[in-house]
Design a protein around this motif. Sequence first.
Motif, PDB file in Angstrom:
ATOM      1  N   ASN A 179       0.726  -1.218  -0.229  1.00  0.00           N
ATOM      2  CA  ASN A 179      -0.119  -0.241  -0.002  1.00  0.00           C
ATOM      3  C   ASN A 179       0.800   1.591  -0.032  1.00  0.00           C
ATOM      4  OD1 ASN A 179      -2.672   1.793   0.584  1.00  0.00           O
ATOM      5  ND2 ASN A 179      -0.728   2.201   2.069  1.00  0.00           N
ATOM      6  N   GLN A 180       1.985   1.206   0.601  1.00  0.00           N
ATOM      7  CA  GLN A 180       2.847   2.627   0.825  1.00  0.00           C
ATOM      8  C   GLN A 180       3.910   2.067  -0.509  1.00  0.00           C
ATOM      9  OE1 GLN A 180       1.742   4.280   2.994  1.00  0.00           O
ATOM     10  NE2 GLN A 180       3.784   4.415   5.117  1.00  0.00           N
ATOM     11  N   LEU A 181       3.814   1.400  -1.490  1.00  0.00           N
ATOM     12  CA  LEU A 181       4.833   1.676  -2.450  1.00  0.00           C
ATOM     13  C   LEU A 181       3.565   2.362  -3.599  1.00  0.00           C
ATOM     14  CD1 LEU A 181       6.136  -1.821  -2.936  1.00  0.00           C
ATOM     15  CD2 LEU A 181       7.671   0.553  -2.132  1.00  0.00           C
ATOM     16  N   LEU A 236       2.047   7.016  -6.514  1.00  0.00           N
ATOM     17  CA  LEU A 236       0.813   7.829  -7.199  1.00  0.00           C
ATOM     18  C   LEU A 236       1.337   9.336  -7.074  1.00  0.00           C
ATOM     19  CD1 LEU A 236      -2.370   6.050  -6.150  1.00  0.00           C
ATOM     20  CD2 LEU A 236      -1.851   5.999  -8.718  1.00  0.00           C
ATOM     21  N   LEU A 237       1.872   8.683  -6.010  1.00  0.00           N
ATOM     22  CA  LEU A 237       2.586  11.209  -4.975  1.00  0.00           C
ATOM     23  C   LEU A 237       3.165  11.267  -6.765  1.00  0.00           C
ATOM     24  CD1 LEU A 237       2.498  10.500  -1.055  1.00  0.00           C
ATOM     25  CD2 LEU A 237       0.965  12.232  -2.228  1.00  0.00           C
ATOM     26  N   LEU A 238       4.177  10.218  -6.795  1.00  0.00           N
ATOM     27  CA  LEU A 238       5.506  11.069  -7.479  1.00  0.00           C
ATOM     28  C   LEU A 238       4.863  11.306  -8.744  1.00  0.00           C
ATOM     29  CD1 LEU A 238       8.058   8.601  -6.390  1.00  0.00           C
ATOM     30  CD2 LEU A 238       8.047  10.767  -6.358  1.00  0.00           C
ATOM     31  N   HIS A 258      -3.129  20.876 -11.671  1.00  0.00           N
ATOM     32  CA  HIS A 258      -3.252  21.184  -9.434  1.00  0.00           C
ATOM     33  C   HIS A 258      -3.282  20.117  -8.660  1.00  0.00           C
ATOM     34  CE1 HIS A 258      -4.183  25.373 -11.419  1.00  0.00           C
ATOM     35  NE2 HIS A 258      -5.748  24.576 -11.932  1.00  0.00           N
ATOM     36  N   TYR A 259      -2.660  19.737  -7.689  1.00  0.00           N
ATOM     37  CA  TYR A 259      -2.763  19.556  -6.121  1.00  0.00           C
ATOM     38  C   TYR A 259      -2.797  19.665  -5.200  1.00  0.00           C
ATOM     39  CZ  TYR A 259      -1.224  15.313  -3.065  1.00  0.00           C
ATOM     40  OH  TYR A 259      -0.695  14.954  -2.078  1.00  0.00           O
ATOM     41  N   TYR A 260      -4.140  18.991  -4.197  1.00  0.00           N
ATOM     42  CA  TYR A 260      -4.734  19.443  -3.255  1.00  0.00           C
ATOM     43  C   TYR A 260      -3.822  18.031  -2.081  1.00  0.00           C
ATOM     44  CZ  TYR A 260      -7.929  19.215   0.426  1.00  0.00           C
ATOM     45  OH  TYR A 260      -8.339  19.447   2.062  1.00  0.00           O
ATOM     46  N   PRO A 261      -3.431  18.197  -1.054  1.00  0.00           N
ATOM     47  CA  PRO A 261      -2.864  17.179  -0.597  1.00  0.00           C
ATOM     48  C   PRO A 261      -4.275  16.844   0.327  1.00  0.00           C
ATOM     49  CG  PRO A 261      -2.540  19.760   0.375  1.00  0.00           C
ATOM     50  CD  PRO A 261      -3.564  19.549  -0.871  1.00  0.00           C
ATOM     51  N   ALA A 262      -4.543  15.678   0.154  1.00  0.00           N
ATOM     52  CA  ALA A 262      -5.916  15.440   1.113  1.00  0.00           C
ATOM     53  C   ALA A 262      -4.792  14.037   2.103  1.00  0.00           C
ATOM     54  CB  ALA A 262      -7.093  14.620   0.118  1.00  0.00           C
ATOM     55  N   TYR A 263      -4.164  13.199   1.179  1.00  0.00           N
ATOM     56  CA  TYR A 263      -3.715  12.224   1.757  1.00  0.00           C
ATOM     57  C   TYR A 263      -2.553  12.654   2.773  1.00  0.00           C
ATOM     58  CZ  TYR A 263      -0.131   8.864   2.277  1.00  0.00           C
ATOM     59  OH  TYR A 263       0.543   7.741   2.049  1.00  0.00           O
TER      60      TYR A 263
END
Length: 306
Positions: free
Chosen positions: A184-186, A191-193, A206-211
């Motif tokens: 899950n972390q990988l 996705l983040l990268l 644009h990016y919204y940081p919900a995570y």
Amino acid sequence: MEQTIAYGDGLLFLGSCFADEVGGICRGLGFDAMVNPFGVLYNPASIAQSVERLNSGKPFSHEDVIAVGEGQYCTFSHNTAFWNNSEVALLEQVNQNLADAHTHFLDSKWVVISLGTSWVFQDKETQKVVSNCHKLPAARFERLFLSMEQSVQFLSKMVRQHPEKQFIFTVSPLRHLKDGLHENQLSKAALLLAVDQVCKQIENVHYYPAYEILLDELRDYRFYKEDMVHPTEQALHYIWERFADFAIDLKEKPAMKAAAELRQMLHHRPMSLGSEAYKKFELQKEKKANQLKRDFPRVRINNLGQ
């Protein structure tokens, strides 16, 4: 962001449960929002395929239908909410939904996408990534991991085809524990990268940081439900408030406040329908609705009662 969401803008929310939650709140406040017309989606490949279908408006046909249970039918483009015991009725349902969503997508200025996982399931018969396996035998699918580079390809191609729209990406903070904690972390890291690369490469992204908000700012477990995976209503409200501050034009705050007040009145369930108090409340509600129409005509009042 230089541009921000305003009443009158068309919005389309696609992806994981975050899209359902935040998109539902936007719609409930009278924004012109459509939420997950194919049901919940999780991976970049399925989301890109869905946007391609929304853009083309190509109807689903008999070749898209699969048998998913005893006398039940669906497609690999939809989730389990679309199961139907009639193939004809299924196609009528999904194609009507598609026609409405196609029109909405073409008119939308904003597309908000919530990515959930880098893991995908590919149908061995067609070699296509499916949006949902519909509890079919595991032997029918091959489980694959989308690399950061592959996700970038899917997402950047999708965005570049629609330079007239503004895209907001987020990564769902919900952990896919069935994949395993490390996997899950990988998955989230890829996705983040990928989203970071797309944001750097393309101007209308644009990016919204919900995570990050849920895992860092709301890291206490009181913000999680009993399954220790899904956020509580308090956490969702916090994430929504942060999203509103990030994405919605400040000038819309008075309209949002008025819409929220009317929505609360519309969802009120009176104790006695024939009482004087009820009649007075109905008059107040009508007055509030008329005032909202007059002061903020771009608010979609029909959405408030849903």
